[in-house]
Design a protein around this motif. Structure first.
Motif, PDB file in Angstrom:
ATOM      1  N   ASN A   1       0.825  -1.209   0.000  1.00 54.55           N
ATOM      2  CA  ASN A   1       0.000   0.000   0.000  1.00 54.55           C
ATOM      3  C   ASN A   1       0.857   1.256   0.000  1.00 54.55           C
ATOM      4  O   ASN A   1       0.568   2.206  -0.721  1.00 54.55           O
ATOM      5  N   LEU A   2       1.879   1.280   0.805  1.00 54.49           N
ATOM      6  CA  LEU A   2       2.762   2.442   0.862  1.00 54.49           C
ATOM      7  C   LEU A   2       3.494   2.619  -0.470  1.00 54.49           C
ATOM      8  O   LEU A   2       3.610   3.726  -0.984  1.00 54.49           O
ATOM      9  N   LEU A   3       3.964   1.541  -1.058  1.00 54.76           N
ATOM     10  CA  LEU A   3       4.676   1.595  -2.332  1.00 54.76           C
ATOM     11  C   LEU A   3       3.772   2.122  -3.436  1.00 54.76           C
ATOM     12  O   LEU A   3       4.180   2.963  -4.246  1.00 54.76           O
ATOM     13  N   ILE A   4       2.533   1.682  -3.471  1.00 51.87           N
ATOM     14  CA  ILE A   4       1.587   2.138  -4.495  1.00 51.87           C
ATOM     15  C   ILE A   4       1.319   3.630  -4.337  1.00 51.87           C
ATOM     16  O   ILE A   4       1.294   4.378  -5.317  1.00 51.87           O
ATOM     17  N   ARG A   5       1.156   4.092  -3.095  1.00 51.85           N
ATOM     18  CA  ARG A   5       0.922   5.523  -2.870  1.00 51.85           C
ATOM     19  C   ARG A   5       2.133   6.355  -3.303  1.00 51.85           C
ATOM     20  O   ARG A   5       1.982   7.430  -3.871  1.00 51.85           O
ATOM     21  N   VAL A   6       3.323   5.865  -3.035  1.00 56.69           N
ATOM     22  CA  VAL A   6       4.535   6.589  -3.445  1.00 56.69           C
ATOM     23  C   VAL A   6       4.620   6.653  -4.965  1.00 56.69           C
ATOM     24  O   VAL A   6       4.909   7.701  -5.553  1.00 56.69           O
ATOM     25  N   ILE A   7       4.329   5.560  -5.641  1.00 60.21           N
ATOM     26  CA  ILE A   7       4.374   5.531  -7.114  1.00 60.21           C
ATOM     27  C   ILE A   7       3.333   6.494  -7.688  1.00 60.21           C
ATOM     28  O   ILE A   7       3.626   7.256  -8.613  1.00 60.21           O
ATOM     29  N   TRP A   8       2.109   6.477  -7.141  1.00 55.63           N
ATOM     30  CA  TRP A   8       1.084   7.399  -7.622  1.00 55.63           C
ATOM     31  C   TRP A   8       1.516   8.850  -7.400  1.00 55.63           C
ATOM     32  O   TRP A   8       1.299   9.719  -8.256  1.00 55.63           O
ATOM     33  N   GLY A   9       2.089   9.108  -6.241  1.00 55.66           N
ATOM     34  CA  GLY A   9       2.561  10.470  -5.963  1.00 55.66           C
ATOM     35  C   GLY A   9       3.602  10.914  -6.976  1.00 55.66           C
ATOM     36  O   GLY A   9       3.576  12.048  -7.475  1.00 55.66           O
ATOM     37  N   LEU A  10       4.551  10.033  -7.279  1.00 57.36           N
ATOM     38  CA  LEU A  10       5.588  10.360  -8.263  1.00 57.36           C
ATOM     39  C   LEU A  10       4.992  10.564  -9.656  1.00 57.36           C
ATOM     40  O   LEU A  10       5.421  11.464 -10.400  1.00 57.36           O
TER      41      LEU A  10
END
Length: 163
Positions: free
Chosen positions: A138-147
């Motif tokens: 979940n954290l990784l997906i949020r970071v990717i979306w943010g980028l």
């Protein structure tokens, strides 16, 4: 000759420092319930295991384990010993903090005493939902979306200023 005596004394000195002290007393290896544990259900018995057999004098048991509630009322029954294990039945009815005290005699006759606490929590406390921090996928997906969003904004800004 004096030099030889000095070396021998130094050798004896360092040998004495390197010898570990001998602990002839038994020690607690494990406990059920464990020290500082928080339980959802009342245990039916207390069980303590030591690193050597406990002393029995014929049919007499000099070993003790007691469990007391917060008011100091004993909630444990008669203790029994089986080799290195001492146990007693429990009659715990209410949530709260319980104190375990023990006094046992090791096989060589030395007395060892100790105590610890465990807690029986009320069902409401155990069943309260806890909010866990986001980790893993979940954290990784949020970071990717943010980028991706930041990159898209940067790309749009770059295209606008080029015109």
């Amino acid at each position: 000759m004096v030099l030889l005596m000095k070396r021998a004394l130094w050798a004896i000195f360092f040998l004495a420092l390197s010898i570990a002290p001998v602990n002839a007393h038994t020690s607690l290896v494990s406990a059920n319930p464990q020290e500082q544990s928080i339980l959802a259900e009342a245990p039916l018995a207390i069980s303590l295991m030591f690193d050597e057999d406990l002393l029995l004098l014929g049919d007499k048991n000099p070993n003790q384990v007691e469990v007391l509630d917060e008011a100091g009322i004993k909630v444990s029954g008669v203790a029994t010993v089986n080799g290195p294990i001492i146990s007693a039945p429990l009659t715990i009815e209410n949530p709260g903090r319980y104190k375990v005290t023990y006094r046992v005699a090791s096989a060589d006759g030395h007395i060892v005493e100790g105590n610890y606490h465990f807690t029986l929590a009320s069902p409401e406390v155990i069943n309260q939902p806890t909010e866990l921090p986001e980790v893993g996928p979940n954290l990784l997906i949020r970071v990717i979306w943010g980028l991706l969003i930041v990159s898209a904004i940067g790309l749009v800004a770059l295209l606008r200023f080029r015109k």
